[in-house]
Design a protein around this motif. Structure first.
Motif: not given
Length: 332
Positions: A71-83
């Motif tokens: 769960h924490g590993g999936l949360f670490a992906f945060n490129p939505q802020t970028h997109e």
């Protein structure tokens, strides 16, 4: 004379000559595809969070530990802020703004407004150190650092410093906060008053939402919801994100006038590409940032004669390790 070591420069970027009609086709935005991607990522995070809560409720502690790591590993992906900062995910502007708010709540320590202040310079002056401080290169990144992240399951220091930063940002003027970097101060001073207000209120509302959520969760006797909803940023398999994300620029050429020299595209599996918002096509993204991320793979395939073949993650990290060894004066 500016008090900052940054100044605008002119970079005569070289871009491949691609038919205008073809470019226009790939630059089209789609509300349907934006919704599919945004809601899909939220569904993945909700599913992994629900699995964690169910395992906690049923007392399956070993499986819970594994589920939290994922769960924490999936949360670490945060490129939505970028997109979402690029405003290319949706054709309809208010949908982009809405999901910017939604993901701001989900990833409450990421501020889309302050990110946008900086990121426009990253695109304008990619790896030109006189004018960009978001990505400073050359940079050392090795596989040993990824392995260290795999073992750092809980990051207490990051939680404490984040809470301090969030609270102090509410009461302390941005430029008087000693924890702001020189680059952050520079881009903040260049920003408009409207951009600064937006950054402040995003910070306040995102933090207060989670503070209120924590109080409610404790009041109703479900304190573990805080772990699942508010704290995944501070535990789990963050190495997974690092393994993919750090390939963007490390080991490439600073001060170049061609994004094909300063950026790197890599191959990843479909699920990782989805969670990464397709930013593995990073060279193509920098060269034509108006193309929505969900069209980058097809764009690369259609115009492949203009691009290097994307590297495997293994090959990319081989190159990055050799580059880092050279910076450290170590044998490659």
């Amino acid at each position: 004379m500016s008090a900052y070591p940054y100044a605008p420069i002119r970079v005569a970027w070289k871009r491949p000559q691609i038919d205008r009609a073809l470019l226009a086709r790939f630059m089209r935005r789609s509300d349907l595809q934006g919704l599919w991607h945004s809601l899909g990522v939220l569904a993945v995070l909700a599913a992994s969070g629900a699995a964690c809560y169910w395992l906690y409720s049923t007392g399956q502690w070993v499986l819970l530990a594994l589920a939290l790591y994922v769960h924490g590993g999936l949360f670490a992906f945060n490129p939505q802020t970028h997109e979402l900062s690029h405003r290319t995910m949706f054709r309809t502007r208010w949908l982009n703004n809405l999901f910017g708010r939604v993901f701001g709540i989900v990833h409450w320590n990421s501020n889309l407004a302050t990110y946008r202040m900086s990121h426009k310079y990253h695109h304008r002056y990619t790896l030109h150190r006189r004018s960009e401080g978001e990505r400073v290169h050359p940079k050392i990144r090795t596989t040993e650092q990824v392995l260290q992240q795999a073992l750092q399951v809980v990051d207490i220091s990051a939680l404490v410093t984040t809470l301090y930063d969030q609270v102090s940002a509410i009461f302390r003027p941005y430029l008087s906060n000693p924890r702001r970097s020189v680059w952050q101060r520079y881009v903040y001073e260049q920003a408009t008053e409207r951009e600064r207000r937006e950054a402040y209120w995003r910070q306040v509302t995102q933090f207060l939402f989670h503070a209120a959520f924590a109080v409610l969760a404790i009041a109703i006797g479900h304190w573990f919801l805080i772990v699942v909803v508010s704290l995944p940023r501070f535990y789990g398999a963050r190495w997974y994100h690092t393994l993919v994300h750090d390939t963007m620029h490390v080991g490439r050429e600073p001060e170049a006038d061609d994004f094909r020299k300063s950026c790197r595209s890599v191959r990843v599996d479909p699920f990782t590409s989805f969670m990464y918002w397709h930013m593995e096509w990073h060279t193509e993204h920098h060269t034509f940032p108006a193309i929505p991320s969900y069209r980058l793979r097809k764009f690369h395939q259609t115009t492949s004669e203009h691009w290097e073949a994307p590297q495997s993650l293994y090959r990319a990290w081989q190159e990055m390790n050799a580059h880092s060894a050279g910076l450290l004066s170590l044998p490659a």
